[in-house]
Write a protein that holds these residues in place. Structure first.
Motif, PDB file in Angstrom:
ATOM      1  N   SER A  71      36.821  56.130  40.145  1.00 39.08           N
ATOM      2  CA  SER A  71      36.793  55.448  38.845  1.00 39.08           C
ATOM      3  C   SER A  71      38.114  54.751  38.562  1.00 39.08           C
ATOM      4  N   VAL A  72      39.227  55.390  38.896  1.00 41.74           N
ATOM      5  CA  VAL A  72      40.548  54.784  38.690  1.00 41.74           C
ATOM      6  C   VAL A  72      40.679  53.502  39.509  1.00 41.74           C
ATOM      7  N   LEU A  73      40.261  53.559  40.774  1.00 42.83           N
ATOM      8  CA  LEU A  73      40.335  52.374  41.639  1.00 42.83           C
ATOM      9  C   LEU A  73      39.439  51.260  41.108  1.00 42.83           C
ATOM     10  N   LEU A  74      38.276  51.640  40.604  1.00 39.01           N
ATOM     11  CA  LEU A  74      37.335  50.670  40.050  1.00 39.01           C
ATOM     12  C   LEU A  74      37.957  49.901  38.887  1.00 39.01           C
ATOM     13  N   ILE A  75      38.605  50.617  37.991  1.00 43.20           N
ATOM     14  CA  ILE A  75      39.248  49.998  36.825  1.00 43.20           C
ATOM     15  C   ILE A  75      40.338  49.022  37.264  1.00 43.20           C
ATOM     16  N   LEU A  76      41.199  49.479  38.172  1.00 43.07           N
ATOM     17  CA  LEU A  76      42.312  48.648  38.623  1.00 43.07           C
ATOM     18  C   LEU A  76      41.824  47.365  39.298  1.00 43.07           C
ATOM     19  N   CYS A  77      40.759  47.474  40.087  1.00 43.60           N
ATOM     20  CA  CYS A  77      40.254  46.296  40.802  1.00 43.60           C
ATOM     21  C   CYS A  77      39.700  45.245  39.846  1.00 43.60           C
ATOM     22  N   HIS A  78      38.877  45.665  38.890  1.00 43.06           N
ATOM     23  CA  HIS A  78      38.291  44.696  37.967  1.00 43.06           C
ATOM     24  C   HIS A  78      39.357  44.058  37.068  1.00 43.06           C
ATOM     25  N   LEU A  79      40.356  44.825  36.669  1.00 43.82           N
ATOM     26  CA  LEU A  79      41.436  44.249  35.860  1.00 43.82           C
ATOM     27  C   LEU A  79      42.279  43.279  36.685  1.00 43.82           C
ATOM     28  N   THR A  80      42.434  43.564  37.966  1.00 45.36           N
ATOM     29  CA  THR A  80      43.151  42.629  38.856  1.00 45.36           C
ATOM     30  C   THR A  80      42.407  41.312  38.972  1.00 45.36           C
ATOM     31  N   PHE A  81      41.090  41.394  39.154  1.00 38.38           N
ATOM     32  CA  PHE A  81      40.278  40.175  39.208  1.00 38.38           C
ATOM     33  C   PHE A  81      40.374  39.394  37.890  1.00 38.38           C
ATOM     34  N   ALA A  82      40.414  40.128  36.772  1.00 41.27           N
ATOM     35  CA  ALA A  82      40.386  39.484  35.455  1.00 41.27           C
ATOM     36  C   ALA A  82      41.703  38.806  35.097  1.00 41.27           C
ATOM     37  N   PHE A  83      42.839  39.469  35.391  1.00 42.71           N
ATOM     38  CA  PHE A  83      44.122  38.982  34.866  1.00 42.71           C
ATOM     39  C   PHE A  83      45.144  38.558  35.927  1.00 42.71           C
ATOM     40  N   VAL A  84      45.065  39.131  37.118  1.00 45.22           N
ATOM     41  CA  VAL A  84      46.072  38.817  38.140  1.00 45.22           C
ATOM     42  C   VAL A  84      45.621  37.645  39.018  1.00 45.22           C
ATOM     43  N   LEU A  85      44.400  37.697  39.513  1.00 45.33           N
ATOM     44  CA  LEU A  85      43.913  36.661  40.419  1.00 45.33           C
ATOM     45  C   LEU A  85      44.008  35.247  39.833  1.00 45.33           C
ATOM     46  N   PRO A  86      43.632  35.042  38.539  1.00 45.38           N
ATOM     47  CA  PRO A  86      43.725  33.680  37.987  1.00 45.38           C
ATOM     48  C   PRO A  86      45.149  33.108  37.988  1.00 45.38           C
TER      49      PRO A  86
END
Length: 552
Positions: free
Chosen positions: A401-416
């Protein structure tokens, strides 16, 4: 008696794992079809007029009958009454029928037909369902999307029935042995279907320089025919096992409604079921939009038509390298010699780097996301083996669950932030996708093998069916929600498209995905909270979720 046990197919490791291979390959084919349109969402918009709402509604329809007609509950009852063998073949046949309908819906033959006209004029209002906001159709939905949704509903009945059947079959063949390893391995191998879909679906759609999305779907239909053949082979092997052991098929132990009561009264069962729906809802719906999300957050340069990187040859080569990554990583778990183990890991790592490099050179979001299951293939058997011998299944769910949260937040705010940085953006995308796939591997290795600890063996098929039914609520809701949220949070883009200021091709790769990704991250947060609750309940009630499957 000892001699009889030694002669059974189940007692032979080679035969057990051969059975697992047949089941895994059937699920591999079904996973391909499940996401066959995901990597060509942009083509569905430009060639069939499916906007994000239409695409999401069609994708969510897969689980509609399972959820609202309770087909999965019936599937569990069929499984408990009729046995694994009958249900396996039935599920394969149902998948094939639904997929065939889905294929015809997106063919040129459907365009302009009387059937298309009928769908344009009908199913625009479904009494009751529209008032509740759960209708699988809506006014203005493209006719091809409506008809494809019907096929996808039927396919969804078959694929979820297959899922519970395969889980039950693995329990039958591996209980008391390496069950978590088997379940984890089956899911890891089956998920290679995601990478296969991402690589080949766009290739077939663009074959010969002429775009035809129906070719991609036809590819999936052929694979589902092979899946049905795999289930038929399994039928005869499982029947032979029962003849050897003298065991009766599950149908001889009649299902009773009171059995469902005993399942639903278990707090451990509910926690596992809710964890499942949260976890899977943050992954499977995301897969359907992941390629388009990458197209919208990264800049891909069109590869010249005469370049080696634009040929179908490179597609085949990259897929072969993917198989090397998967095979070497998977085999490293079973290497007895330590030197051989390290050689396999080095081979897998080098091949993975080559695979990623080829994905970058091809400048396609589909081949970038194809890396999703590759790390999982290598680590899922490790996790399954650990749960079998050491336990800690509930703890693994918390980590996932922790990894899941970090990945989606990375896609949302870091990748752009790296949209203008071609290399940096690709590296972040690859790393995040690999970790997300790895986090997903924690579920089959830890959650599914925990279910037999919570319910009576004779109703385990119904228990899996109930979990899948609850899971399907999320798998119906979130593809639809993501599509609606995309259109609602990109009003200017939608307006410009409607007013003809931008083309469908431009609109398809211009969405802002921040809101849907944050929504998926919130599912991870909820799963994390439930994970801690499950650990507390397990400790208090002694459910045995943290204990190893193999008691030495």
């Amino acid at each position: 008696m000892t001699q009889k046990i030694q002669q059974t197919l189940r007692d032979s490791a080679g035969m057990r794992w051969t059975v697992l291979l047949f089941l895994a390959f059937a699920m591999f084919c079904s996973y391909i079809f499940m996401d066959i349109l995901s990597p060509i969402k942009d083509l569905m918009q430009s060639t069939r007029g499916w906007d994000s709402t239409a695409f999401g509604t069609m994708q969510g329809s897969e689980t509609f009958l399972n959820v609202f007609v309770f087909f999965l509950i019936f599937a569990g009852i069929i499984l408990d009454k009729m046995g694994v063998r009958f249900t396996a073949i039935l599920s394969g046949f149902v998948m094939l029928v639904g997929a065939s309908i889905n294929w015809y819906a997106v063919t040129e033959g459907f365009q302009g037909s009387n059937l298309e006209q009928w769908f344009n004029n009908n199913l625009n209002y479904i009494p009751g369902f529209d008032e509740l906001g759960i209708s699988p159709f809506y006014k203005g939905m493209p006719a091809s999307a409506k008809f494809a949704a019907i096929g996808f509903m039927i396919f969804g009945c078959g694929v979820e029935m297959a899922g519970i059947t395969v889980s039950r079959g693995i329990v039958k063949w591996f209980k008391g042995r390496e069950m978590a390893l088997a379940m984890g391995s089956e899911m890891a191998l089956a998920r290679l279907g995601v990478a296969t879909c991402m690589i080949f679906s766009p290739m077939f759609a663009k074959l010969g320089g002429i775009v035809d999305v129906s070719r991609s779907v036809a590819f999936g239909v052929i694979l589902l025919l092979i899946a049905l053949i795999m289930f038929i082979v399994y039928f005869f092997m499982d029947k032979k096992l029962d003849e050897q052991t003298g065991e009766a098929e599950e149908k001889d132990d009649p299902f009773k409604i009171s059995d469902l009561g005993s399942i639903l009264s278990s707090s451990g069962f509910w926690l596992v079921a809710l964890l499942c729906v949260l976890y899977y809802s943050a992954i499977f719906p995301f897969q359907k939009y992941a390629v388009n999300m990458l197209q919208c957050n990264l800049i891909f340069t069109e590869v010249p038509a005469d370049s080696f990187w634009s040929t179908n040859t490179v597609t085949i080569i990259q897929y072969c390298i993917m198989l090397i990554v998967a095979a070497a990583a998977f085999a490293s778990n079973f290497a007895k010699n330590k030197s051989m183990k390290y050689i396999m890991l080095i081979l897998a790592s080098v091949a993975l780097v080559v695979f990623c490099y080829m994905g970058y050179m091809r400048q396609s979001a589909e081949t970038v996301f194809a890396v999703f299951p590759l790390l999982a293939v290598g680590i899922t058997p490790i996790l399954g083996n650990y749960v079998d011998h050491k336990g800690k299944a509930a703890t693994m769910l918390v980590v996932g669950s922790v990894l899941l949260i970090l990945c989606h937040l990375t896609f949302a705010f870091v990748l752009p932030l790296f949209k203008e940085n071609a290399i940096g953006g690709i590296i972040i995308a690859y790393m995040t996708i690999l970790v997300l796939g790895a986090s997903f591997s924690l579920v089959p290795a830890s959650l599914w093998p925990s279910v037999p600890k919570l319910v009576d063996p004779k109703i385990i098929g119904s228990a899996y069916a109930l979990i899948f039914w609850i899971q399907n609520i999320g798998l119906w809701l979130f593809p639809l929600l993501i599509g609606k949220v995309l259109d609602k949070t990109n009003p200017q883009l939608v307006a410009d498209l409607q007013n003809g200021l931008i083309t469908p091709e431009e609109a398809a790769v211009s969405y802002n995905y921040t809101a849907p990704l944050v929504m998926l991250a919130c599912l991870g947060v909820a799963a994390l909270v439930l994970g801690f609750v499950l650990k507390a309940v397990d400790k208090k009630k002694g459910l045995g979720l943290e204990l190893p499957n193999i008691q030495e």
